[in-house]
Design a protein around this motif. Structure first.
Motif, short mmCIF file in Angstrom:
data_model
loop_
_atom_site.label_atom_id
_atom_site.label_comp_id
_atom_site.label_asym_id
_atom_site.label_seq_id
_atom_site.Cartn_x
_atom_site.Cartn_y
_atom_site.Cartn_z
N ALA A 29 0.83 -1.20 0.00
CA ALA A 29 0.00 0.00 0.00
C ALA A 29 0.87 1.26 0.00
O ALA A 29 0.56 2.23 -0.70
CB ALA A 29 -0.94 0.00 1.20
N ASP A 30 1.95 1.24 0.77
CA ASP A 30 2.86 2.39 0.80
C ASP A 30 3.49 2.62 -0.57
O ASP A 30 3.58 3.76 -1.03
CB ASP A 30 3.97 2.19 1.85
N GLY A 31 3.93 1.56 -1.21
CA GLY A 31 4.52 1.68 -2.54
C GLY A 31 3.52 2.23 -3.55
O GLY A 31 3.84 3.11 -4.35
N ARG A 32 2.30 1.71 -3.51
CA ARG A 32 1.25 2.19 -4.43
C ARG A 32 0.96 3.66 -4.18
O ARG A 32 0.78 4.44 -5.10
CB ARG A 32 -0.03 1.35 -4.28
N ALA A 33 0.91 4.05 -2.88
CA ALA A 33 0.64 5.45 -2.53
C ALA A 33 1.75 6.36 -3.04
O ALA A 33 1.50 7.53 -3.35
CB ALA A 33 0.48 5.59 -1.02
N GLY A 35 3.20 5.90 -5.85
CA GLY A 35 3.14 5.89 -7.30
C GLY A 35 3.91 4.76 -7.97
O GLY A 35 4.13 4.80 -9.18
N ILE A 36 4.32 3.76 -7.20
CA ILE A 36 5.05 2.64 -7.79
C ILE A 36 4.04 1.63 -8.35
O ILE A 36 3.10 1.23 -7.65
CB ILE A 36 5.98 1.97 -6.75
N GLU A 37 4.26 1.23 -9.58
CA GLU A 37 3.34 0.29 -10.24
C GLU A 37 3.38 -1.07 -9.56
O GLU A 37 4.43 -1.52 -9.09
CB GLU A 37 3.70 0.14 -11.72
N PRO A 38 2.22 -1.77 -9.53
CA PRO A 38 2.15 -3.08 -8.90
C PRO A 38 3.18 -4.08 -9.44
O PRO A 38 3.73 -4.88 -8.69
CB PRO A 38 0.73 -3.57 -9.19
N GLU A 39 3.44 -4.02 -10.78
CA GLU A 39 4.39 -4.98 -11.36
C GLU A 39 5.80 -4.77 -10.79
O GLU A 39 6.53 -5.73 -10.57
CB GLU A 39 4.45 -4.83 -12.89
N ILE A 40 6.15 -3.52 -10.56
CA ILE A 40 7.48 -3.22 -10.01
C ILE A 40 7.57 -3.66 -8.56
O ILE A 40 8.57 -4.25 -8.13
CB ILE A 40 7.81 -1.71 -10.17
N ILE A 41 6.52 -3.41 -7.79
CA ILE A 41 6.50 -3.85 -6.39
C ILE A 41 6.59 -5.37 -6.32
O ILE A 41 7.35 -5.93 -5.53
CB ILE A 41 5.23 -3.35 -5.67
#
Length: 85
Positions: A29-33, A35-41
């Motif tokens: 959730a922090d990564g998405r917040a 702006g990091i794309e789900p594929e990268i996470i």
């Protein structure tokens, strides 16, 4: 006596897995917040998991984990549409 101990050990592992999943969900959730794309996470999480697995269990252990994950995936365990009864 051994069965009871195994049950307790299983419960402890299950608890730890639940807590670990909560940590992962928070990091996701922090990564998405940010702006990091789900594929990268996902790629980063898998790469880190593989490095740690190889560090602790060696390449054979990592390969066994990948095979287990593959079987679980093909069985639908990770499918968002999966219904648990």
């Amino acid at each position: 006596m051994q069965t009871a101990r195994n049950d307790i050990d299983e419960m402890i592992v299950h608890e730890k897995m639940q807590v670990a999943l909560e940590y992962q969900n928070e990091a996701w959730a922090d990564g998405r917040a940010d702006g990091i794309e789900p594929e990268i996470i996902a790629d980063a999480a898998i790469a880190l998991a593989m490095r740690e697995t190889i560090r602790t269990h060696g390449e054979a252990g990592a390969e066994a984990m990948l095979q287990s994950l593959r079987e679980r995936m093909l069985a639908g365990e990770f499918s968002p549409q999966r219904i648990i009864q």
